[in-house]
Write an enzyme that holds these catalytic residues in place. Structure first.
Site, PDB file in Angstrom:
ATOM      1  N   ASN A 103       0.877  -1.170   0.000  1.00 48.17           N
ATOM      2  CA  ASN A 103       0.000   0.000   0.000  1.00 48.17           C
ATOM      3  C   ASN A 103       0.913   1.218   0.000  1.00 48.17           C
ATOM      4  O   ASN A 103       1.465   1.600   1.022  1.00 48.17           O
ATOM      5  CB  ASN A 103      -0.878  -0.038   1.252  1.00 48.17           C
ATOM      6  CG  ASN A 103      -1.823   1.139   1.336  1.00 48.17           C
ATOM      7  OD1 ASN A 103      -1.778   2.048   0.500  1.00 48.17           O
ATOM      8  ND2 ASN A 103      -2.662   1.152   2.344  1.00 48.17           N
ATOM      9  N   GLU A 131      -8.047  -5.149   5.314  1.00 48.62           N
ATOM     10  CA  GLU A 131      -7.895  -4.814   3.897  1.00 48.62           C
ATOM     11  C   GLU A 131      -6.724  -5.570   3.269  1.00 48.62           C
ATOM     12  O   GLU A 131      -6.794  -5.959   2.106  1.00 48.62           O
ATOM     13  CB  GLU A 131      -7.731  -3.294   3.744  1.00 48.62           C
ATOM     14  CG  GLU A 131      -9.064  -2.584   3.981  1.00 48.62           C
ATOM     15  CD  GLU A 131      -8.957  -1.074   4.138  1.00 48.62           C
ATOM     16  OE1 GLU A 131      -8.547  -0.641   5.228  1.00 48.62           O
ATOM     17  OE2 GLU A 131      -9.274  -0.354   3.198  1.00 48.62           O
ATOM     18  N   ARG A 158      -2.531  -2.142  -3.486  1.00 53.91           N
ATOM     19  CA  ARG A 158      -3.736  -1.361  -3.253  1.00 53.91           C
ATOM     20  C   ARG A 158      -3.669  -0.118  -4.140  1.00 53.91           C
ATOM     21  O   ARG A 158      -2.701   0.640  -4.097  1.00 53.91           O
ATOM     22  CB  ARG A 158      -3.800  -0.937  -1.789  1.00 53.91           C
ATOM     23  CG  ARG A 158      -5.015  -0.071  -1.532  1.00 53.91           C
ATOM     24  CD  ARG A 158      -4.842   0.750  -0.298  1.00 53.91           C
ATOM     25  NE  ARG A 158      -6.002   1.613  -0.135  1.00 53.91           N
ATOM     26  CZ  ARG A 158      -5.965   2.780   0.483  1.00 53.91           C
ATOM     27  NH1 ARG A 158      -4.826   3.229   0.988  1.00 53.91           N
ATOM     28  NH2 ARG A 158      -7.051   3.492   0.591  1.00 53.91           N
ATOM     29  N   ARG A 173     -11.831  15.695   8.117  1.00 52.74           N
ATOM     30  CA  ARG A 173     -12.592  16.078   6.915  1.00 52.74           C
ATOM     31  C   ARG A 173     -14.007  16.471   7.304  1.00 52.74           C
ATOM     32  O   ARG A 173     -14.625  15.833   8.148  1.00 52.74           O
ATOM     33  CB  ARG A 173     -12.658  14.918   5.918  1.00 52.74           C
ATOM     34  CG  ARG A 173     -11.323  14.524   5.334  1.00 52.74           C
ATOM     35  CD  ARG A 173     -11.521  13.496   4.219  1.00 52.74           C
ATOM     36  NE  ARG A 173     -10.281  12.812   3.910  1.00 52.74           N
ATOM     37  CZ  ARG A 173     -10.138  11.487   3.891  1.00 52.74           C
ATOM     38  NH1 ARG A 173     -11.173  10.693   4.136  1.00 52.74           N
ATOM     39  NH2 ARG A 173      -8.979  10.956   3.600  1.00 52.74           N
TER      40      ARG A 173
END
Ligand code: ADP
Length: 395
Positions: A7, A383, A90, A240
């Site tokens: 990743n 993941e 990924r 965010r």
């Protein structure tokens, strides 16, 4: 089969070496500060962790340090590189080109490059990871697993925005959704737990971490998700903002006499629960501050729960019902208070929380009572394992 899962970020590279037969992690680690100075943290299973400050001018050098660490006489877990059978990468954005994982070829690389426009911070870094691994392991087959792919099954009414259609056609502006690997992994596990793998089904997955998103999964397929054109949309997150009236961008730029880019920076990095509370983006700190009487921290937590419950409600509408809900990722797996706060909004679904079960952290468990009309589970996401499984399945 040993799968090396990569990743790659702009200045970092996370990796795991996974034995696909046992699904055990053989080693994992992280390269940080690539292009600045460089630090490798290598964690071989059953051996002591290694932290090395080593110069990493580029990702290829970082990968070569990782491969050295994996094969080293002391810190290593494999004899040589021939023990790596495949690499799973990924990739953040597959645009509309990739609705599933693919074996990496020159054509695939070119197509990922074409999607870079949509994820200018992520895709180029992911591509660097691919070329670094290809340079060092040219014979090893590699697979690309996309964050967006699982959501390519969304219908038009869910993914189009209410703007002139030509902008979708010309610029591909639409909802893509992210965290797809996690939503796919957790929804599959949830369907297997409730015994509905091959039947009609309606489940909702809440991936609540630093970045958060919620997905409606009907008959095993994503039909709507809370992140949008970028990961900024949807839920309130660590830093965010999540969804807000787009007119705020222009208004704030005027008030601060700054550019749209500056406002986007505020919305991405200085907003969310961090910006609301002024305390932290970490939910452990917020829980502590709130318990100590900090009102803004309490408000940030209430806003997070309210927004999450609002998405769940709208996805119950989208599927005309829900069989089960899963919580996953850092907050979903560990934050007892947040799970309770969200479920407290869901009384209309006949959900009753089993307080004892909900006090468990980080484990797969049903947290709704046996007589709860809708089942609620905690399912840890993984993941890297999902990427390893996809890689093996394709090869
Ligand atoms: P990322 O999106 O960076 O992968 P994570 O999924 O690791 O983020 O989630 C990070 C969030 O999970 C933080 O807000 C953190 O407070 C929360 N979290 C992690 N562990 C715990 C815990 N034991 N109790 C409460 N919250 C936790």
């Amino acid at each position: 089969m040993n799968v090396f899962v990569v990743n790659c970020g702009s200045s970092s590279l996370k990796y795991q070496l996974i034995d696909s037969e046992t699904e055990k992690v053989i080693a994992k680690g992280l390269c940080e500060r690539i292009g600045i100075d460089g630090r490798l943290t290598h964690k071989p299973t059953g051996k002591a962790d290694v932290v090395k400050e080593v110069p990493m001018p580029d990702h290829q050098r970082a990968v070569s340090y990782v491969l050295e660490a994996l094969t080293d006489a002391d810190t290593g877990v494999i004899k040589d590189l021939s023990a790596i059978d495949a690499v799973g990468h990924r990739i953040v954005h597959g645009g509309e080109k990739f609705a599933s994982s693919v074996i990496i070829t020159n054509e695939v690389i070119a197509a990922i490059e074409e999607c870079s426009d949509l994820a200018p911070l992520h895709n180029p870094a992911n591509l660097i990871g691919i070329s670094a691994c290809r340079a060092l392991m040219p014979e090893v087959p590699m697979v690309a697993v996309f964050d967006t792919a699982f959501h390519q099954t969304m219908p038009k009414e869910a993914y189009l925005y209410g703007i002139p259609y030509e902008y979708y056609e010309k610029y591909k502006i639409r909802k893509y959704g992210f965290h797809g690997t996690s939503h796919s992994f957790v929804s599959k596990r949830l369907l297997s737990i409730i015994g509905k793998e091959n039947q009609e089904s309606k489940v909702i997955v809440c991936h609540l971490g630093n970045g958060s998103s919620i997905t409606a999964v009907k008959d095993g397929k994503s039909i709507d998700t809370s992140m949008g054109f970028t990961p900024l949309d949807g839920l309130i997150m660590g830093t965010r903002s999540g969804s807000l009236d787009p007119a705020v961008v222009q208004y704030l730029a005027g008030k601060l006499t700054c550019s749209v880019d500056d406002v986007m920076d505020i919305l991405n990095k200085k907003s969310g629960v961090q910006g609301i509370s002024g305390v932290s983006s970490d939910f452990r700190d917020l829980d502590e501050a709130s318990a100590g009487g900090n009102k803004r921290a309490a408000t940030a937590l209430e806003m997070f729960a309210y927004r999450a419950a609002s998405y769940i409600g709208s996805y119950v509408m989208a599927m005309n019902g829900v069989d089960a809900i899963a919580f996953t990722a850092g907050i979903g797996e560990n934050n007892i208070n947040m799970r309770r706060a969200i479920c407290n909004h869901l009384g209309y679904l006949g959900i009753t929380l089993d307080e004892e079960a909900n006090s468990v952290r980080g484990e797969e468990i049903r947290i709704s009572t046996a007589d709860s009309a809708t089942a609620v589970y905690v399912i840890p996401t993984n993941e890297e394992l999902a990427i390893a499984r996809e890689t093996v399945a394709l090869l």
